[in-house]
Motif scaffolding. Structure first.
Motif, PDB file in Angstrom:
ATOM      1  N   VAL B 285       0.892  -1.161   0.160  1.00 23.13           N
ATOM      2  CA  VAL B 285      -0.022   0.068  -0.086  1.00 23.13           C
ATOM      3  C   VAL B 285       0.783   1.127  -0.049  1.00 23.13           C
ATOM      4  O   VAL B 285       0.512   2.132  -0.830  1.00 23.13           O
ATOM      5  N   MET B 286       1.980   1.396   0.798  1.00 19.07           N
ATOM      6  CA  MET B 286       2.775   2.462   0.997  1.00 19.07           C
ATOM      7  C   MET B 286       3.400   2.593  -0.292  1.00 19.07           C
ATOM      8  O   MET B 286       3.615   3.676  -0.935  1.00 19.07           O
ATOM      9  N   LEU B 287       3.825   1.610  -1.287  1.00 15.76           N
ATOM     10  CA  LEU B 287       4.381   1.651  -2.459  1.00 15.76           C
ATOM     11  C   LEU B 287       3.582   2.152  -3.458  1.00 15.76           C
ATOM     12  O   LEU B 287       3.758   3.157  -4.217  1.00 15.76           O
ATOM     13  N   LEU B 288       2.332   1.821  -3.315  1.00 13.33           N
ATOM     14  CA  LEU B 288       1.321   2.297  -4.337  1.00 13.33           C
ATOM     15  C   LEU B 288       1.206   3.566  -4.073  1.00 13.33           C
ATOM     16  O   LEU B 288       0.807   4.641  -5.161  1.00 13.33           O
ATOM     17  N   VAL B 289       1.113   4.168  -2.672  1.00 13.25           N
ATOM     18  CA  VAL B 289       0.860   5.626  -2.539  1.00 13.25           C
ATOM     19  C   VAL B 289       1.927   6.539  -3.216  1.00 13.25           C
ATOM     20  O   VAL B 289       1.608   7.527  -3.796  1.00 13.25           O
ATOM     21  N   PHE B 290       2.916   5.927  -2.848  1.00 16.03           N
ATOM     22  CA  PHE B 290       4.421   6.478  -3.403  1.00 16.03           C
ATOM     23  C   PHE B 290       4.332   6.678  -4.670  1.00 16.03           C
ATOM     24  O   PHE B 290       4.411   7.770  -5.358  1.00 16.03           O
ATOM     25  N   VAL B 291       3.665   5.826  -5.525  1.00 21.01           N
ATOM     26  CA  VAL B 291       3.964   5.962  -7.060  1.00 21.01           C
ATOM     27  C   VAL B 291       2.645   6.844  -7.292  1.00 21.01           C
ATOM     28  O   VAL B 291       3.047   7.754  -8.313  1.00 21.01           O
ATOM     29  N   VAL B 292       1.506   6.846  -6.594  1.00 16.32           N
ATOM     30  CA  VAL B 292       0.532   7.774  -7.021  1.00 16.32           C
ATOM     31  C   VAL B 292       0.765   8.982  -6.933  1.00 16.32           C
ATOM     32  O   VAL B 292       0.719  10.070  -7.698  1.00 16.32           O
ATOM     33  N   ILE B 293       1.503   9.281  -5.673  1.00 13.51           N
ATOM     34  CA  ILE B 293       2.054  10.763  -5.472  1.00 13.51           C
ATOM     35  C   ILE B 293       2.942  11.122  -6.350  1.00 13.51           C
ATOM     36  O   ILE B 293       2.969  12.399  -6.805  1.00 13.51           O
ATOM     37  N   VAL B 294       4.028  10.318  -6.753  1.00  8.77           N
ATOM     38  CA  VAL B 294       5.043  10.712  -7.771  1.00  8.77           C
ATOM     39  C   VAL B 294       4.381  11.005  -9.061  1.00  8.77           C
ATOM     40  O   VAL B 294       4.872  11.986  -9.872  1.00  8.77           O
ATOM     41  N   VAL B 295       3.402  10.193  -9.499  1.00  6.46           N
ATOM     42  CA  VAL B 295       2.662  10.227 -10.674  1.00  6.46           C
ATOM     43  C   VAL B 295       2.103  11.798 -10.726  1.00  6.46           C
ATOM     44  O   VAL B 295       2.158  12.625 -11.556  1.00  6.46           O
ATOM     45  N   ASN B 296       1.499  12.114  -9.656  1.00  6.03           N
ATOM     46  CA  ASN B 296       0.772  13.388  -9.583  1.00  6.03           C
ATOM     47  C   ASN B 296       1.793  14.483  -9.542  1.00  6.03           C
ATOM     48  O   ASN B 296       1.540  15.456 -10.092  1.00  6.03           O
ATOM     49  N   PHE B 297       2.919  14.201  -9.033  1.00  8.78           N
ATOM     50  CA  PHE B 297       4.065  15.377  -9.272  1.00  8.78           C
ATOM     51  C   PHE B 297       4.243  15.546 -10.492  1.00  8.78           C
ATOM     52  O   PHE B 297       4.507  16.758 -10.986  1.00  8.78           O
ATOM     53  N   LEU B 298       4.606  14.524 -11.263  1.00 11.24           N
ATOM     54  CA  LEU B 298       4.743  14.310 -12.763  1.00 11.24           C
ATOM     55  C   LEU B 298       3.976  15.074 -13.532  1.00 11.24           C
ATOM     56  O   LEU B 298       4.000  15.795 -14.286  1.00 11.24           O
TER      57      LEU B 298
END
Lengths: 528, 314
Positions: B285-298
């Motif tokens: 879950v933490m990893l997925l959250v990380f990816v979502v946040i990074v994607v939003n940043f991009l």
């Protein structure tokens, strides 16, 4: 040979005929103004010349532009004519530019699509053209970094980049402040002289027309009703509509004399700051001072005008008076009671004032009937009238503004712009307020409708003492409907005094500049 | 632009810290003993005690949180209770399936949606527009697993161009990509339908703007005006949708992973939830959250690249 010859042009969309038998003739180097009220077909005529009529429009007749019959020319050839032979400037500079391209690139594009040249060369010419139109910012800027007047200069640079033979300007200064308007008109006039091009200017503002045009074309309901060289037409109007139009533009009302000096509204040392975005991550937020130590008063039954250009703080002041926002310092009181108490507006005070806004189209909920719309202020009352009393109040308010009590059951889309503004005034009057704020209340109206609404306001003053604050950028209107005037610049009231005195003998340089910039109808017509 | 990026980066870091606290709190701190939960109702007290000790539950909450975060920063996600292998290895295996699949599907979806949306907008009301809008209506309505089954039926069972499922690993990249192709198409089609509709309506909004009229008055053809002035302005809402879709594709592909028998993140999370393996759940879950946040940043950076107004407003 004429540069542009329109012969028997008729345009219809579906079953609706928009233009009937338009004839127009203009030469190179000539400035022709098309004027008339909204719906007269001014803009449609311009779009027809550009070959940019809306989808589904059918045109008959001839438009000969520099030897090409526009109506018979296929689209690809029209694209070669647009921008090269004829350029166009539009009304709304805020939206006429692509927000994601630099202004230099947008001007250079005109050159690049018509001529085989390098990008560098086009950019160089674009920069030169931006300089020619008096823009003092580099071409690498984006539109959002520019003011309205600067943007309009960019649009003009774009339209004249290839020195077209004809420039069409559709209400080019309507969205601009008077001082900016004066500079843009001067620029257009200078360009016509320098390039020897024809200028077809479309405007509803007769003062602008009288000032700039060599020839005037008056349109009404899709027809040309009168054409003439400016001086001839102004001195010898033939058509009743032309006469009515000019009479309405310099319409004067008779206000009853204001007497007495019991203070109603008092504003003392008002300051209002708006926070701006932080410059650094955790640094303090810089602020923008929208109102800077503003003090003034309005007496019972007194009519006060407020003039100033956009951004001068007029709207902020309105919001502060209405108690819609708190101010950082100073106090606003109505009959001695503060308009804003604690964290919310003081309702006991709010019921004594009402406001009429500029746009009669968007300031009503389209789903409500008129009776519900105009009784909205009732929620300010402790015991709102019900039953027969409510019906009577609605009927009285509607009758007072020259509408019929039967209109209460209708929806707002069934009314014209002028009628809507009457309804807005009825809404303001229904709880018999002490003070009404007219926030550019007649600015969006056609001149003839504006004259009627001004008459209505004068009538209301005759029926009962009514105090109002009349906010407008139009000095001629302020002059006729106010006793006293406040001039605002950059959040400060720079001059105030009796309207007639301030407007004839302005003391502050800013007031002087405003008056000098405002186009005037020739005196001969004011006597009519 | 740099200031804008720095601002977004700061908010990214803050979001990650907040997310990690919430995830940790939900799984480890909220009442109920994770160890007892993982072992089920019939577990013996000494087994629970042993697990508690192994998970470090006997230590104070703050200390556990920092140990968890510090471990993640070094790539140590703990050891799975059910698989008895490091969670990082589990994730590493899966992410090499899920991430390429998501990127593949997103690329396909964009490749289909952009031309379709632009074409439909430029032919508004015409036959092409009607056809594309009809097709996207279907695409939005039909669930992706049904597409998946149809694709298997046609391309794997009848034509035998692709295998019906499984993943051979990245030793042979060609085979790996080939085995991801049908799942990627099944994932991409419904997304492409949504994206094409957004692209079309966003473009039509732009075509009604004043600056398009200005462009036409300069002498641009309708098509030139569309490509040079409308498309870039229309991208903002489209980028928003792309950002949302990527997050969905990464973790939401679980049904497609089942249909094609792919060892992806979706399956891992499903299995570890079924097995009550909270250590794995927490990390994934933490990893997925990380990816979502990074994607939003991009996506934010992409906004700023498209629209100069956002750069100065940071």
């Amino acid at each position: 040979m004429s540069l542009l010859a329109i012969k028997a042009l008729s345009v219809s969309i579906g079953d609706a005929a928009i233009l009937h038998d338009i004839d127009l003739d203009m030469r190179a180097g000539e400035i022709v103004a098309i004027t008339g009220e909204s719906g007269s077909g001014k803009s449609m005529t311009a779009l027809a010349v550009m070959g940019l009529l809306p989808r589904g429009a059918k045109a008959k007749g001839q438009i000969i532009l520099d030897g090409h019959d526009i109506l018979q020319t296929p689209e690809p050839a029209l694209c070669k004519i647009r921008g090269k032979t004829v350029g166009m400037v539009f009304q709304e500079p805020m939206t006429a530019l692509n927000p994601v391209q630099t202004i230099g690139a947008q001007v250079a594009e005109t050159i690049l699509i018509h001529e085989k040249t390098t990008k560098a060369e086009a950019n160089k010419r674009a920069a030169a053209m931006l300089e020619r139109v008096g823009l003092k910012v580099p071409p690498s800027r984006y539109p959002h970094e520019l003011s309205g007047g600067q943007r309009q200069r960019v649009v003009i640079a774009m339209a004249i980049a290839l020195r077209p033979k004809l420039l069409i300007a559709d209400e080019p200064t309507t969205a601009l402040d008077v001082t900016t308007q004066a500079r843009i008109l001067e620029l257009l006039r200078g360009l016509v002289r320098e390039f020897g091009m024809g200028l077809l200017i479309i405007t509803h503002d007769l003062a602008v027309v009288a000032e700039i045009a060599d020839k005037i074309v008056v349109m009404q309901k899709g027809r040309v009703v009168e054409v003439g060289a400016t001086q001839d037409l102004l001195t010898n109007m033939q058509h009743p509509y032309t006469k009515a139009l000019f009479a309405a533009s310099s319409h004067l009302v008779q206000l009853p004399v204001h007497t007495g000096s019991v203070q109603l509204l008092s504003a003392k040392h008002i300051t209002r700051d708006y926070p701006l975005p932080r410059k650094t991550l955790l640094g303090p937020r810089p602020t923008f001072r929208a109102l800077d130590d503003v003090s003034f008063y309005i007496d019972h039954g007194e009519r006060v005008g407020l003039v100033g250009e956009s951004g001068s703080g007029k709207s902020t002041l309105t919001r502060a008076i209405l108690g819609l926002e708190d101010v950082q310092s100073g106090e606003i009181t109505l009959d001695g009671a503060p308009v804003f108490t604690g964290k919310k507006p003081n309702l006991a005070v709010r019921r004594k004032m009402q406001v009429v806004f500029q746009d009669p189209y968007s300031s009503f909920n389209p789903r409500h009937r008129v009776d519900r719309l105009i009784t909205e202020p009732f929620h300010l009352l402790e015991t709102p009238p019900t039953g027969q009393a409510r019906t009577d109040a609605i009927a009285k308010a509607l009758t007072d503004v020259g509408l019929s009590p039967d209109d209460a059951g209708k929806y707002i889309h069934e009314f014209s712009g002028g009628q809507r503004q009457r309804i807005a005034i009825a809404r303001a009057l229904i709880i018999e307020p002490e003070l009404i704020i007219f926030d550019e209340a007649v600015s969006a109206l056609d001149v003839s409708v504006r004259a009627q609404v001004l008459d209505l306001i004068a009538d209301l003053c005759r029926k009962r003492p009514l105090a109002y604050l009349f906010i407008s950028h139009d000095l001629s209107v302020v002059r006729t409907v106010t006793d006293r005037v406040l001039v605002m610049q950059a959040g400060k009231i720079v001059e105030q005094g009796e309207t007639e005195t301030v407007l004839t003998q302005p003391k502050h340089p800013y007031t002087q500049a405003l008056i000098a910039a405002a186009p005037q109808l020739p005196q001969l017509k004011q006597a009519v | 632009m740099i200031r804008f990026a720095a601002g977004r980066l700061t908010s990214l870091v803050i979001s990650l810290i907040v997310a990690s606290i919430v995830i940790f709190a939900v799984i480890e701190v909220i009442p109920g003993d994770p160890a007892a939960f993982m072992l089920g109702v019939n577990a013996r007290p000494d087994t629970i005690a042993a697990l508690r000790a192994e998970m470090g539950l006997d230590q104070p909450v703050i200390q556990r949180y920092f140990a968890w975060v510090a471990g993640m920063l070094q790539g140590d996600f703990g050891t799975s209770w059910t698989y008895k292998t490091p969670v990082s290895d589990l994730i590493a295996d899966r992410i090499w399936v899920s991430l390429p699949l998501a990127i593949y599907a997103l690329a396909l979806s964009t490749l289909i949606a952009f031309p379709a949306g632009i074409y439909a907008a430029s032919r508004r009301g015409g036959a092409g527009d009607t056809a594309i809008m009809g097709a996207t209506q279907l695409g939005v309505a039909i669930p992706n697993f049904w597409f998946a089954m149809i694709l298997v039926l046609i391309f794997a069972i009848n034509l035998r161009w692709f295998s019906a499922g499984g993943f051979p690993g990245w030793d042979n990249p060609f085979q790996a990509i080939k085995s991801l192709t049908l799942p990627a198409i099944a994932l991409a089609l419904p997304q492409a339908a949504i994206l094409a509709r957004v692209m079309r309506s966003s473009l039509l909004d732009m075509l009604g703007e004043d600056f398009i009229r200005t462009a036409r008055a300069k002498g641009l053809t309708q098509r030139q005006a569309l490509w040079r002035h409308a498309v870039r302005n229309a991208l903002i809402p489209v980028l928003t949708i792309i950002g949302l879709q990527f997050s969905f594709l990464l973790a939401g592909g679980i049904i497609i992973e089942q249909v094609f028998f792919l060892p992806g993140l979706g399956r891992l999370i499903f299995q570890s939830i079924s097995a009550r393996d909270l250590i794995v759940v927490e990390s994934v879950v933490m990893l997925l959250v990380f990816v979502v946040i990074v994607v939003n940043f991009l996506v934010d950076l992409a906004y700023a690249a498209v629209d100069p107004r956002l750069r100065t407003k940071s």
